[in-house]
Design a protein around this motif. Structure first.
Motif, PDB file in Angstrom:
ATOM      1  N   ARG A   1      23.022  70.567 -31.250  1.00  0.00           N
ATOM      2  CA  ARG A   1      21.843  69.820 -30.806  1.00  0.00           C
ATOM      3  C   ARG A   1      20.924  70.763 -30.055  1.00  0.00           C
ATOM      4  O   ARG A   1      21.386  71.547 -29.222  1.00  0.00           O
ATOM      5  CB  ARG A   1      22.267  68.655 -29.911  1.00  0.00           C
TER       6      ARG A   1
ATOM      7  N   TYR B   1      18.303  67.511 -26.771  1.00  0.00           N
ATOM      8  CA  TYR B   1      17.133  66.879 -27.387  1.00  0.00           C
ATOM      9  C   TYR B   1      17.372  66.588 -28.850  1.00  0.00           C
ATOM     10  O   TYR B   1      17.880  67.416 -29.597  1.00  0.00           O
ATOM     11  CB  TYR B   1      15.925  67.818 -27.248  1.00  0.00           C
ATOM     12  N   GLY B   2      16.940  65.405 -29.286  1.00  0.00           N
ATOM     13  CA  GLY B   2      16.855  65.136 -30.710  1.00  0.00           C
ATOM     14  C   GLY B   2      18.191  64.938 -31.391  1.00  0.00           C
ATOM     15  O   GLY B   2      19.194  64.573 -30.782  1.00  0.00           O
ATOM     16  N   LYS B   3      18.163  65.192 -32.685  1.00  0.00           N
ATOM     17  CA  LYS B   3      19.282  64.824 -33.537  1.00  0.00           C
ATOM     18  C   LYS B   3      20.449  65.800 -33.420  1.00  0.00           C
ATOM     19  O   LYS B   3      20.312  66.939 -32.998  1.00  0.00           O
ATOM     20  CB  LYS B   3      18.832  64.797 -34.990  1.00  0.00           C
ATOM     21  N   LEU B   4      21.601  65.327 -33.828  1.00  0.00           N
ATOM     22  CA  LEU B   4      22.780  66.167 -34.018  1.00  0.00           C
ATOM     23  C   LEU B   4      22.808  66.643 -35.470  1.00  0.00           C
ATOM     24  O   LEU B   4      22.521  65.872 -36.383  1.00  0.00           O
ATOM     25  CB  LEU B   4      24.049  65.367 -33.749  1.00  0.00           C
TER      26      LEU B   4
END
Lengths: 119, 112
Positions: free
Chosen positions: A95, A104-107
């Motif tokens: 990530r 932050y944000g997507k995996l």
């Protein structure tokens, strides 16, 4: 784009023994987070352990520990004193770090390693 | 705290039909994610919301797929004109800001 690779489709271990699951990743970022998730046969993904890339010290959670080699872009999971309940699919995940240094944000996940624990 | 809740857990549909999945995140989690997972593979990212704003969409999210989170709470994922290749588990996850991402149990879709 980041990629995560788990080269061991399946691993097995005897109960009470130690097993190591491998993970490599590719990124151009200098700061990021790495995770190991466990997905038992009931299918709900559970976080096992996380590692911040800026920390040199390897993360440990009870019987679970990681070997984080930033230069080699390697992130392995060691399970000590394996238990029958450890049997599951294990996923390595990446990530990015956003503003303020937070995750932050997507995996981005690897392909997974099926761990079998023999009694 | 209740966990991430997904409904329905299983859906069998005929090719060409539309299906909708619902996800209720953990209360007060402002981020919500959708992933798709096929058997024996890792989850693949589909889309991500922060509150009601859809901040990122994967190229996997074709024009037959649409996701919404109208009030920044629950989310729906709709697949129109389903194809056999859409058969997969659709995972929802949520987090508060950059903290730990928690996953639901998933919604299995079988297209026949």
């Amino acid at each position: 784009a980041q990629t995560v690779t788990q080269s061991q489709p399946e691993m097995s271990v005897q109960e009470a023994e130690t097993v190591t699951l491998s993970c490599t990743y590719d990124t151009s970022e200098s700061d990021y987070y790495l995770f190991w998730y466990k997905q038992p046969p009931s299918r709900q993904m559970i976080l096992v352990i996380r590692q911040e890339a800026y920390k040199q010290q390897n993360a440990t959670e009870n019987r679970f520990s990681v070997n984080f080699q930033k230069a080699a872009k390697s992130f392995s999971l060691k399970i000590s004193d394996s238990q029958l309940g450890d049997a599951a699919m294990y996923f390595c995940a990446y990530r990015s770090v956003g503003a303020g240094g937070t995750s932050y944000g997507k995996l981005t996940f690897g392909q997974g390693t099926i761990l079998t624990v023999h009694p | 705290d209740t966990g991430v809740s997904q409904d329905p857990r299983h859906k069998i549909t005929k090719r060409g039909q539309n299906v909708t999945f619902r996800c209720d995140p953990i209360s007060e989690h402002n981020r919500l994610y959708w992933y798709r997972q096929t058997l024996g593979q890792g989850p693949e990212f589909l889309t991500y919301f922060q509150n009601e704003a859809q901040l990122e969409k994967s190229r996997l999210l074709s024009d037959r797929f649409s996701a919404e989170r109208p009030k920044g709470s629950f989310s729906t994922l709709e697949i129109q004109r389903t194809e056999q290749g859409d058969s997969a588990m659709y995972l929802c996850a949520s987090s508060f800001a950059g903290n730990t991402i928690y996953f639901g149990e998933g919604s299995w879709l079988t297209v026949v």
